[in-house]
Structures are given as structure tokens and as C-alpha cells.
Design an enzyme around this catalytic site. Structure first.
Site: not given
Length: 793
Positions: A699, A742
Site C-alpha cells: 500500500s 489508516k
């Protein structure tokens, strides 16, 4: 010493000897040991004059130096017959009571009390016989009063005789001397001095001047004492019989053991006990047959065999398991919802799922209990939620910690062929819960491991399969046990660490990190009260201002849950308790200004995001098992030979993402305005700070690519933007996981804009409304869109 007793007939002053736990009656001779200064001084004063002294008992014997109000008004005038000094400065005196007297006043002399007393004449019985009067021509007829008096005296003497028979402490001569007394007043005094009465009861008798009333009171007290003695006698007889029975039983058992030992039937009594218990217990038919079979084996095995203990332990386990015991559920949805909301802030999805299950249970009792897996960072309330569910539904609570388990036998138990074999944690916890349908918490299921002893996660497959757990079989018990009614609550930090077959059997409910507002409410409603209680403080002694709580959350903690916050509050409470004790302060208030005095300087004074746009510095976002975090990424261009240098403990997947990003940049050098041979003359160094922490995952692909493009083109990256997404060689942005954690990390670090893959746009529904309100989300599909929003124009 004088031999004749001097009777007082008028008010006079005498030295006072206060007695502790002793009451002296008229006509009674008694030894008294004295040691107090006021007592010795009073005796010495009496000895200098006519040997008369006033004796009166203290109301409280424990008082060393009594005041006048603590001494009874009624006492006895006595004559000191003998004085003897004892070692240690004490003294023993022999006194003879003369007459009752009441204290009118007490005057404190230098070392003793002088009492001003009113004496009472010794009793002359109103009903004494008049036979000694020679000139009495005719005997007076008996009146009702005289008959009543005679009856009372006889009753009191009879009760005294009964008391003497039970106590067996008074010699026959003393009994005869008491019985021969004809004066009712003297009779009462003598009996009261012989019987073991409380000092209070003796004082009551001393204060009664009327002989008839004194007789009645003494009769009442003697009757009560006789009842107590009879009860004591019954208790002693019962205990004696029990002791004799125990000794007799022991002797007979020893004889039976010897006989059975000769016959080889030493275990027959244990078998009989098991058979009696088997008739009383409510057990399934299969279990009863198994126990009966084991009892037959036990009877046939010699007593010295090691197998005897193994069989007995196995039978005890079968008896102790809750085969047919079910907790009665309380399916009151309003009560359950109120309890869950009181104990936990947020966690809306979990509470909703529990209420759904209970609603279905209320309509249909045949449905199997769900298996709920709570996944989230530490400290968000996964474990405590299970106990709240048990409390809300009135079920028992069972718990098994799975962290670090490597042996399959910890779940399924050991075979009985092994020495010291026992059931696994599932059966053991159900035995402690004493119920077949508790709320069962399987804690830290993602921390299980496997080795040569087997895979415990595989053993959990049967436990957590609704289609199979109705016949769960422990290796030790070897009988199917129904687990279908158990409400399973499983907790984990990392969903990826749970094997897919096991994950497929559970309903996954993700618990998000707490926002600052939720932490504030949790601290205010729960943590402060809990820690004040632990520290022995009250809400009056220590108060927290709202600004102080917010500052603790923002500047002293950086976590997903509230454990560190609770530790900080606990630290403040301890320091406050120390100040209150040492400085004797009545109360303290924690404010934003004095917070540093308790916790020191702030640990987090600013965010780790950049203060201003910079070249080659980009902010990414990462998921960890303890919540989300931001990932600062740096890239610089160095003269070299085209090497890509990666530092910061990057995993293999992350290294490949950096290589993919570099290949994308080389394929787009024209659009980016780069020299075609930029990669031949330069080295590119990518570094992710906090190098001691391992990092991996795809990611960070667009983050590293953006940092490299910024360093190569000289364009600055916006400092208020954080990004996440996987990059392909063609520059496409692929979806990632852990978006909730996140984005919360970005919110915590005061980032304003988040760039995320277009395909993750659907995950925005799960993000906390407070976080969504604070952040701007930009979904992207290509790297060009990322650069458009991330680079400063």
C-alpha cells in the site's frame, strides 16, 4: 485490725476504692488485688483512720483513671480486714462488706477520691419468724404477703441448688451455709456473690433496696443462667456423642478395610458412593452408562493399582461437567442495550449484532448461537465487552486465553493413556462456569502457533463450527459434549493471522480505533471513577477539568485504545494521593496548566507530518496490528550508477513496490520532463524513518513513487496530504486494506486530505463520522491523478 464491724447511720465521708469488674455485697468477705495509685492511696487513707472504705464499681472497667461520672452511685461500705503487699508495687486486701451506701458527691484529693455517702441500714427481714418472743401468746396467721415471700425464697434457693449441680464448682459446705440464711436480703447478696454473673447484673442486684424486688430480680437472672447452662450441657453432650461416633466409625472402618484388604475388595465403599451419586445426578443416558462401566472397572481393580486413581479422577470429571445445566437467559432487549451502552462507548456494530441475536432467540429458541469474532487494535474493549454481554444476558462467563498455545491438546485435552492427562481448556472452562450455555470468550485467537505437537488452530475448527460443535469430543472425556448453545466471542488484533478455514466459521466484526471525543467520554464516565477508587480517593478530593483530559489525550497518549490513557490517569491519581497525604490537602484539581507537574513534559507536542511542503518528502499511511499510523517517506537523488537504495527495514513486498514505482517513472520520463538517462547517472535513495520497526505491504507504492517523482522533478509535495494505494507498472492505483485504521491515523496527525484508491471508496461508509467530517477524501484510479493532487503546482 478491728474485729467489730462499725455500722454507719448518718451521712459521712470515706475514701473511695473504684473497682474494675468486681461488685462487693454486704456481709461478704473478699480478696481484692489493687495496683492503681488512686486505689493504693485510698486504702492507705482508710488504714490511718477506722479502716472503713467505700467500694463502688466502674461503669467501664477498661478506663484506667475514671472520672466521677464513670463510677456507679450505689456501692458498699466495707471494712479492711487485712492488707498484704505484693511484688511489683501491688497490694492485696481482705475486705468485709458492711452495708449499702449511695454516693452523693465525689471530691478529688491529692491521690484519691473522697466520697460523701448516704449509708443504708442492713436489712431486717419484714417476715422473720417471731419465735424468740417468749411473751407471744398466739402465733400470727400467715398473710398472702408472707406466703409470697416464703415462696420466692424457696424458688431462689432451688434455682441456686440447680445451678450448683450443673456448675459443680461450689463445695457442699458453701451451699449449706447459703441455704441456712433466713434473711432474704442477705440470701440474695450471698447467692449473687457465689453465682458467675456479669458485673452489670451484680450491680443491678446491689442497687435494689427492697428485698422482695431483689429476690424477684435474682430469680429471673438465675432462671436465665440455668437455661444457658442447660443449653451448654446439651451442646457438650451432642459434641461428645459425635466424637464417640466418629471414633466408633473410624474403628469399624479400619476393621472393614482390613477385611476387604484380605478379600481384595478395598474400593467397594468408593464404588458405593459413586453409585449413590449416579442415582441422584441428572445426566444423559450415554454418560450414565459410561460412569456405570467405569465403576464396575474400579471394583475389579486391586486397590494398590495406579489405575484406581485414574478411573476415580475420570468419574469425578464426568460428574462435574454441566451436561444438562443451562443458564436462564434474560431476553430483555432494552435492558441489554442499556447495559452495553453503560459499559462501553461506541462499538455500534457489535451491540447491534448482539441485540439481533437476542431478538431471534426470543422468537425462536432452536437457533444456534452465533460465533462473533471481534477484530481491532488493543485497548478498544474487546475482552471487557464479552463480560458485559454475559452480565446483560444473565449468563455465566467462561474465558480461555489462546495466546502462545502451541499444543493441540490444550484445546482437545490429552488421551487418558498419558500420565497426568486432563481435559482441554474448553471443557475445563465449562466446568468452572457450571453451565452449558455461557458466554465463552476465546481471547487472542490470532496469537496461536503450531509446532511438532500439532496445530491448535485446526483443533478450533470443530469448536467454532455451528454444524459440528453440538458433538464436540474432548480426547480425555471421550464423550460428545454439546457446545451449540454457547455464545462464542472471539477476539483478535490481526485478522490476517487467523487461518482462512477458521475465519470462515466466524462472523467478523471490526472494532475501530477510538476518536479523541470518544476517549474523552470514556475517561470521563469510566476511567477516572475506576482509578479514583483504586487510589482510595473521592471525586471531591481529586477533580479533572475537561481541558486537562483533552490535553492528556492529545499530548500524552497516541494509541488506538484507551489503555495508555488509563495509565496516565492512574499516575495522576497516585501522585495526587501522595500530595494529599504528605501536604494534608483536602482537594486537588487537575487543569491544563498544572498537568505537567503530574505527568512531566508532553510526549507529543506536534504531529509527525511535515510543517511545510518539501521536495522528496511524502506522507503515506500504514496499517499495524495496534491500529493505523502515518508513514513519512523520503527520497533523494545522488550521483551514481542507477542503483535504487532502500532503507528503513522494508519487507520484500515493499521493496518490489518501490521497484514497480521506479519502472513506472522510467516509462513516463517524457510526460514528467525527465532526462531519458536519469537513472543511469543517478542513484535514488528511499528511506522510511523509524528504521527499527519492520515495514511491509504494497500500500506504500504510490507514496514512494510520488516521493521519487518529487525528488527527480524538484516539485514539492503538499504536507497536508496523506496517501495509500498499490501501484502497477502502468500507473494504475489498486485497492488496499485497513482503510479505517489508516484514515484514523491521518485524522490523529491533523492531515486534511487523504488520497485513496477509487475501489476503496465503498469502505468510506465504515469510517467514523467524526473522522469523515475532518478529512477530505480524493479517490484516484491512476498515478497521474495522484500527482495532480499531491504535488504543489
Amino acid at each position: 485490725m478491728p474485729e467489730e464491724l462499725k455500722i454507719l447511720d448518718e451521712k459521712t465521708d470515706l475514701p473511695l476504692l473504684p473497682l474494675r469488674g468486681i461488685v462487693v455485697f454486704p456481709t461478704i468477705i473478699m480478696n481484692i488485688d489493687i495496683g492503681r495509685e488512686i486505689s493504693i492511696a485510698a486504702v492507705e487513707e482508710a488504714m490511718l483512720h477506722d479502716h472503713l472504705i467505700m467500694l463502688s464499681a466502674q461503669k467501664d472497667p477498661s478506663i484506667e483513671n475514671p472520672s466521677p461520672s464513670q463510677i456507679n452511685k450505689m456501692g458498699t461500705v466495707a471494712q479492711i480486714r487485712h492488707v498484704m503487699k505484693l511484688p511489683g508495687g501491688t497490694m492485696r486486701i481482705v475486705v468485709e462488706g458492711i452495708q449499702r451506701a449511695s454516693i452523693e458527691s465525689l471530691n478529688k484529693k491529692k491521690a484519691y477520691f473522697e466520697a460523701s455517702i448516704i449509708p443504708y441500714q442492713p436489712e431486717i427481714d419484714l417476715y422473720d419468724k417471731q419465735d424468740d418472743k417468749v411473751d407471744a401468746p398466739v402465733e400470727e396467721p400467715d398473710t398472702p404477703e408472707k406466703l409470697n415471700h416464703e415462696a420466692l425464697m424457696r424458688a431462689v434457693v432451688h434455682q441456686f441448688e440447680e445451678w450448683v449441680k450443673l456448675r459443680k464448682k461450689i463445695p457442699a459446705e458453701a451451699l449449706i451455709s447459703v441455704v441456712m440464711v433466713e434473711n432474704s436480703g442477705h440470701l440474695c447478696d450471698m447467692i449473687a456473690s457465689h453465682v458467675d454473673l456479669k458485673a452489670e447484673d451484680r450491680q443491678i442486684i446491689l442497687e435494689i433496696l427492697d428485698p422482695i424486688k431483689r429476690l424477684e430480680k435474682l430469680y429471673t437472672i438465675l432462671t436465665r443462667e440455668l437455661q444457658i447452662l442447660n443449653i451448654e450441657k446439651k451442646i457438650n453432650n451432642r459434641v461428645q456423642k459425635q466424637i464417640e461416633k466418629v471414633q466408633k466409625d473410624y474403628y469399624l472402618r479400619e476393621q472393614m478395610k482390613a477385611i476387604r484388604k484380605e478379600l481384595g475388595e478395598d474400593t467397594a465403599s468408593e464404588s458405593d458412593n459413586y453409585r449413590e451419586r449416579l442415582q441422584d445426578e441428572d445426566l444423559p443416558e450415554l454418560v450414565k452408562k459410561t460412569i456405570e462401566k467405569e465403576i464396575n472397572r474400579l471394583e475389579k481393580i486391586p486397590p494398590a493399582s495406579a489405575e484406581t486413581g485414574v478411573i476415580s479422577t475420570y468419574i469425578d470429571w464426568l460428574f462435574s461437567l454441566p451436561w444438562n445445566k443451562l443458564d436462564k437467559e434474560r431476553l430483555d432487549l432494552a435492558r441489554v442495550e442499556k447495559t452495553l451502552n453503560h459499559d462501553h462507548c461506541g462499538l455500534t456494530k457489535v451491540k447491534e449484532r448482539i441485540l439481533e441475536y437476542l431478538a431471534v432467540r426470543k422468537l425462536s429458541h432452536e437457533n444456534k448461537a452465533p460465533i462473533i469474532c471481534l477484530v481491532g487494535p488493543p485497548g478498544v474493549g474487546k475482552t471487557s465487552l464479552a463480560s458485559s454481554i454475559a452480565k446483560a444476558t444473565s449468563r455465566s462467563f467462561a474465558r480461555a486465553s489462546l495466546g502462545g498455545i502451541r499444543d493441540e491438546a490444550e484445546i482437545r485435552g490429552h488421551r487418558r493413556t498419558y500420565v497426568g492427562a486432563l481435559p482441554g481448556q474448553i471443557i475445563t472452562a465449562l466446568r468452572r462456569a457450571k453451565s452449558r450455555n455461557p458466554v465463552f470468550l476465546l481471547d487472542e485467537i490470532d496469537k496461536m502457533a503450531s509446532d511438532f505437537r500439532g496445530d491448535p488452530t485446526a483443533a478450533m475448527l470443530e469448536v467454532l463450527d455451528p454444524e459440528q460443535n453440538s458433538t464436540f469430543t474432548d480426547h480425555y472425556i471421550e464423550l460428545p459434549f454439546d457446545l451449540s448453545q454457547v455464545l462464542w466471542i472471539v477476539t483478535a488484533n490481526d485478522l490476517g493471522a487467523i487461518p482462512r478455514p477458521l475465519r470462515d466459521r466466524m462472523e467478523i466484526v471490526e472494532l475501530p480505533s477510538y476518536t479523541a471525543e470518544e476517549k474523552f467520554e470514556i475517561a470521563k464516565k469510566h476511567l477516572i471513577k475506576k482509578q479514583l477508587n483504586y487510589a482510595g480517593l473521592t471525586g471531591v478530593q481529586l477533580k479533572f477539568s475537561s481541558d486537562a483530559l483533552k490535553k492528556i489525550i492529545e499530548n500524552y497518549t497516541r494509541e488506538s485504545g484507551v489503555r495508555e490513557l488509563e495509565r496516565k490517569i492512574s499516575s495522576i491519581c497516585r501522585k495526587a494521593a501522595k500530595q494529599i497525604v504528605e501536604e494534608k490537602q483536602s482537594s486537588l484539581k487537575i487543569t491544563a496548566k498544572n498537568l505537567a507537574d503530574f505527568l512531566g513534559r508532553p510526549l507529543y507536542t506536534h504531529t509527525r507530518a511535515e510543517d511545510k511542503p518539501q521536495i522528496g518528502v511524502c506522507t503515506g499511511m500504514a496499517w499495524t496490528s495496534v491500529g493505523g499510523d502515518i508513514l513519512p517517506t523520503e527520497a533523494i537523488i545522488l550521483k551514481g550508477k542507477g542503483h535504487l537504495i532502500l532503507t528503513g527495514q522494508l519487507g520484500k513486498v515493499m521493496q518490489e513496490s518501490a521497484q514497480a514505482g521506479l519502472s513506472y517513472i522510467r516509462s513516463r520520463y517524457k510526460e514528467l520532463g525527465l532526462d531519458p538517462k536519469f537513472y543511469e547517472k543517478n542513484d535514488i535513495h528511499i528511506h522510511l524513518p523509524e528504521g527499527a520497526i519492520p515495514k511491509d505491504g504494497p500500500s506504500a507504492g504510490i507514496t514512494m513513487a510520488t516521493a521519487m517523482i518529487s525528488a527527480l522533478t524538484g516539485r514539492k509535495v503538499r504536507n497536508d496530504v496523506a496517501m495509500t494505494g498499490e501501484i502497477t507498472l502502468r500507473g494504475r492505483v489498486l485497492p488496499i486494506g485497513g482503510l479505517k485504521e489508516k484514515t484514523f491515523a491521518a485524522y490523529r496527525e491533523n492531515i486534511s486530505t487523504v488520497i485513496l484508491p477509487k475501489e476503496n471508496e465503498r469502505d468510506l461508509e465504515d469510517i467514523d463520522p467524526k473522522v469523515k467530517e475532518h478529512l477530505i477524501f480524493i479517490p484516484v484510479e491512476t498515478m497521474d491523478e495522484v500527482l495532480e493532487h499531491a504535488l504543489v503546482k
